[in-house]
Design an enzyme around this catalytic site. Structure first.
Site, PDB file in Angstrom:
ATOM      1  N   ALA A   1       0.855  -1.185   0.000  1.00  0.00           N
ATOM      2  CA  ALA A   1       0.000   0.000   0.000  1.00  0.00           C
ATOM      3  C   ALA A   1       0.892   1.236   0.000  1.00  0.00           C
ATOM      4  O   ALA A   1       2.091   1.151   0.288  1.00  0.00           O
ATOM      5  CB  ALA A   1      -0.880  -0.008   1.242  1.00  0.00           C
TER       6      ALA A   1
ATOM      7  N   GLY B   1      -0.568  -5.330  -0.168  1.00  0.00           N
ATOM      8  CA  GLY B   1      -1.569  -5.083  -1.201  1.00  0.00           C
ATOM      9  C   GLY B   1      -1.113  -5.581  -2.570  1.00  0.00           C
ATOM     10  O   GLY B   1      -1.942  -5.953  -3.408  1.00  0.00           O
TER      11      GLY B   1
ATOM     12  N   GLU C   1      -1.941  -9.174  -2.609  1.00  0.00           N
ATOM     13  CA  GLU C   1      -3.408  -9.295  -2.648  1.00  0.00           C
ATOM     14  C   GLU C   1      -3.939  -9.027  -4.056  1.00  0.00           C
ATOM     15  O   GLU C   1      -4.859  -9.691  -4.532  1.00  0.00           O
ATOM     16  CB  GLU C   1      -4.047  -8.338  -1.632  1.00  0.00           C
ATOM     17  CG  GLU C   1      -3.773  -8.768  -0.201  1.00  0.00           C
ATOM     18  CD  GLU C   1      -4.376  -7.826   0.821  1.00  0.00           C
ATOM     19  OE1 GLU C   1      -3.993  -6.643   0.796  1.00  0.00           O
ATOM     20  OE2 GLU C   1      -5.222  -8.261   1.612  1.00  0.00           O
TER      21      GLU C   1
ATOM     22  N   GLU D   1       1.767  -7.150   6.615  1.00  0.00           N
ATOM     23  CA  GLU D   1       0.984  -6.105   7.297  1.00  0.00           C
ATOM     24  C   GLU D   1       1.144  -6.107   8.808  1.00  0.00           C
ATOM     25  O   GLU D   1       1.100  -5.055   9.450  1.00  0.00           O
ATOM     26  CB  GLU D   1      -0.508  -6.244   6.948  1.00  0.00           C
ATOM     27  CG  GLU D   1      -0.889  -5.756   5.569  1.00  0.00           C
ATOM     28  CD  GLU D   1      -0.613  -6.747   4.449  1.00  0.00           C
ATOM     29  OE1 GLU D   1       0.043  -7.786   4.692  1.00  0.00           O
ATOM     30  OE2 GLU D   1      -1.058  -6.492   3.322  1.00  0.00           O
TER      31      GLU D   1
END
Ligand code: NAD
Length: 696
Positions: A63, A102, A105, A125
């Site tokens: 992210a 992310g 993901e 994370e």
């Protein structure tokens, strides 16, 4: 077309390339670019498959954490992933560098994943106190099975492309560029008419754990075994568990709720703060723009004791050759032997490859005689903590060292300016203060002397980073930042014994707070005789501590100190003899002990440190409050989820801290506990230490 995402078509294959340096983080612009790129490619009738890949040095590495705490901008990562997953044409993620957070993901939303052989994939994370909030807790267990998924998510450690292949996270390891490898794989998918593989619909890897609940609970417990007080890994395991007991969409909602709970909690705030604090510490004030570090190819370390050995290992671990210098063959042999044993123990535990001890020891050359520093670009002194010896060593270094060599001292407390003045080149002298065990602890306080040249300072910062340490530049004072604050705490822990607390009670409060050890167990580990001798030298009395040493109790090395130890064990056991000794000593002094409660212990262990930190800021020994926090996080094992003493003070509220300090100053008749002017001003104005960074 987007600035950061480009789409090209090679016949029937569209290549969507994210190019947003440095790490292709998922900023709003990148998310929108991917969504538009994939949607337009899917709508192109010529296109039969889509490759999602990245330019630059890595696949999406996570992210964009600068967006944390700001109003979210559409599209969300979830929207992008759903669009990819629902694409009527196969989307293939082609991975190089690291696919993290992310980024992974996003790849899990694709129908297939391929990677180049040195790629790494993970969901880190938890390291920021969070959990994967973009479907990672649900799609990863469907890709690799819930046991492997919970391990990856709870530890946050990435895996290699080889492990990813073995566990079904990727389909293939590809040759050449990721785009070309992805394209070749896409052609295969088209030619073989492979079905769209949507992980959300594939529960095959969940079946065993659904049938036998213990499979997952055991894996989750094993992954959380080393967790000491962190909420995120426990909550992350809970999120993964819902892959087994909730339908996919509901489990995604639960994942979101748990993510937000962590995001808004103090622990994640502290962990994200620590992340930025570490980066801020790397910025050195007062150095002219463009100052270049000096070249360091060969390093010499003086003293092969506890610290010299650990420091030498840190350099060898980074592949940098070191010469380690001792006063005699016997000391040298002992020092080298300890390093060798240390490496072998790590290799036996699987911490380093089996051939690493030999390779690393080959980089360490042991010699006798200070004249052997002559080829070194950087010399680090780690001899006994006595000014006279340090001065003698630096006087000699001046004769032997190459012109331009950087001369560093690892002193814990002594004045770097006085040491520098023993040479004709004080501009080349500074402190590099490592922490024990030096091959493990990441902090290096870089002590800037009054005459230290800017490029010398930058050389120390650069080399510290090269050996994977976290450098923090500090000024000259007794004990610098860390030990000076530690002394403020030690004064209180000692006093508490006179007032009525016991070592085990104080230590329990400190470890419950999250520190790895309490002050008394730490004293036993370091050896109580060192402080005793130094008190004798300086004519200082400390009745309880002196009585303990007079009884021959020097800590772990004598099997007894503030605690007793079973033979061969390092576990401190409370000792009734100590209780008696404290009681008798206090009675002799005519004092009366009282019941001290845990809240008082906590406040007296932490608030005086904060006060000392404020004084350090007033004196400009540290440039920013966050630098002080980095010192405590990486030098003393301050729990990351409490951000550091100055961050913790802001969380408690400076008014509370100042009021309690004033109270204890009076109650214990100790004016040194009165809040410093800076703390008092901030408390009165309702401000925080963090406000100082913004000119507060
Ligand atoms: P130590 O006693 O384990 O090692 C010192 C070594 O220096 C000995 O092996 C000794 O033979 C050698 N030595 C002494 N004079 C020498 C000389 N003239 N030339 C070459 N070698 C010489 O001590 P240590 O714990 O490694 O501490 C070394 C320094 O590091 C001290 O300044 C100490 O304050 C500092 N330090 C210690 C710690 C710690 O936790 N032990 C942490 C940070 C800094």
């Amino acid at each position: 077309m987007s600035e950061v995402v480009k789409v090209e078509r090679h016949d029937a294959v569209a290549i969507v390339t994210i190019d947003s340096p440095p790490v292709n983080a998922l900023s709003a612009a990148v998310r929108k670019g991917i969504l538009d790129g994939v949607t337009s490619a899917a709508a192109d009738p010529q296109v039969q498959a889509i490759v999602l890949t990245c330019g630059g040095r890595t696949f999406v590495a996570g992210a964009d954490i600068t967006e944390f705490g700001k109003t979210p901008m559409p599209p969300s990562l979830h929207d992008v992933i759903v669009a990819i997953e629902n694409s009527p044409k196969p989307v293939i993620a082609a991975i190089h560098g690291t696919a993290l957070g992310g980024g992974l993901e996003l790849a899990l939303g694709c129908h297939y994943r391929v990677a180049v052989k040195d790629a790494r994939l993970g969901l880190p994370e938890v390291k920021l106190g969070l959990l994967p909030g973009g479907g990672g807790t649900q799609r990863l267990p469907r890709a690799v099975g819930p046991e492997m998924a919970v391990k990856m998510i709870v530890t946050g450690e990435p895996i290699s492309a080889q492990d990813a292949l073995k566990n079904g996270l990727i389909e293939e390891i590809v040759e050449g560029t990721p785009a070309a490898g992805g394209e070749a794989f896409a052609r295969k998918v088209v030619a073989e008419k492979r079905p769209l593989r949507r992980l959300r619909d594939d529960d095959s890897k969940l079946a065993a754990a659904k049938a036998d609940k213990s499979i997952f609970t055991n894996a989750a417990a094993a992954a959380n075994k080393r967790n000491r007080g962190l909420e995120a890994p426990v909550t992350a395991a809970e999120a993964v568990s819902h892959a087994l007991d909730q339908p996919f969409d509901q489990a995604l909602k639960t994942e979101r709720e748990l993510f937000l709970k962590l995001m808004n909690g103090d622990q994640s705030k502290a962990q994200r703060y620590a992340f930025f604090a570490e980066r801020a510490a790397a910025k050195v004030d007062g150095v002219p723009e463009g100052t270049k570090p000096r070249k360091v190819e060969r390093v010499a370390i003086i003293g092969a004791g506890t610290m010299g050995g650990g420091i030498a290992m840190s350099f060898a671990n980074a592949g940098i050759p070191v010469t380690i210098i001792e006063t005699g063959e016997e000391q040298l042999k002992r020092g080298l032997g300890i390093m060798q044993k240390n490496y072998e123990a790590t290799a036996a535990r699987g911490g380093i490859p089996a051939d690493a001890p030999a390779k690393r020891m080959a980089l360490i050359t042991g010699v006798v005689g200070l004249e052997n520093v002559k080829d070194a670009d950087l010399i680090i002194e780690a001899v006994f903590e006595t000014m006279a010896i340090k001065k003698e060593v630096f006087g000699k270094l001046d004769q032997y060292a190459n012109p331009g060599a950087v001369l560093a001292s690892n002193t814990s407390y002594l004045n770097i300016n006085d040491i520098a003045d023993m040479t004709k080149r004080p501009q080349d002298v500074l402190g590099m203060h490592f922490f024990s065990p030096a091959n493990v602890m990441k902090l290096c306080e870089i002590v800037r002397g009054a005459k230290t040249a800017p490029d010398v300072l930058m050389t120390a910062v650069a080399i510290a980073k090269r050996i994977a340490k976290v450098p923090v530049v500090v000024g000259v004072c007794d004990g610098f930042v860390g030990n000076r604050m530690l002394s403020a705490r030690t004064k209180q822990s000692d006093k508490l014994l006179y007032e009525g607390a016991l070592p085990q009670q104080v230590d329990a409060v400190v470890t419950k707070f999250g520190m790895p050890m309490g002050p008394f167990a730490m004293g036993d580990l370091a050896g109580l005789d060192i402080g005793w001798r130094s008190r004798q030298d300086r004519g200082i009395k400390s009745e309880i501590a002196d009585a303990i040493c007079e009884a021959g109790r020097f800590g772990q090395k004598t099997g007894k100190g503030y605690y007793k130890y079973e033979p061969g064990s390092r576990s401190p056991l409370p000792d009734p003899e100590i209780e008696k000794l404290i009681e008798e000593t206090v009675t002799k002094l005519g004092l009366k002990r009282r019941q001290v409660d845990d809240q008082e212990i906590l406040e007296r262990m932490v608030y005086p440190m904060i006060n000392e930190g404020a004084r350090i800021l007033e004196e400009k020994i540290a440039a920013r409050p966050s630098d002080i926090d980095v010192v405590w996080l990486y030098g003393y094992g301050w729990p990351i989820y409490r951000g550091g003493p100055m961050f913790y003070a802001d969380l408690v509220g400076l008014k509370t801290v100042a009021d309690r300090l004033s109270y204890y100053a009076k109650a214990t008749n100790d004016p040194s506990l009165e809040p410093t002017p800076l703390l008092k001003r901030l408390a009165d104005e309702g401000k925080t230490f963090a406000s100082l960074a913004k000119g507060g």
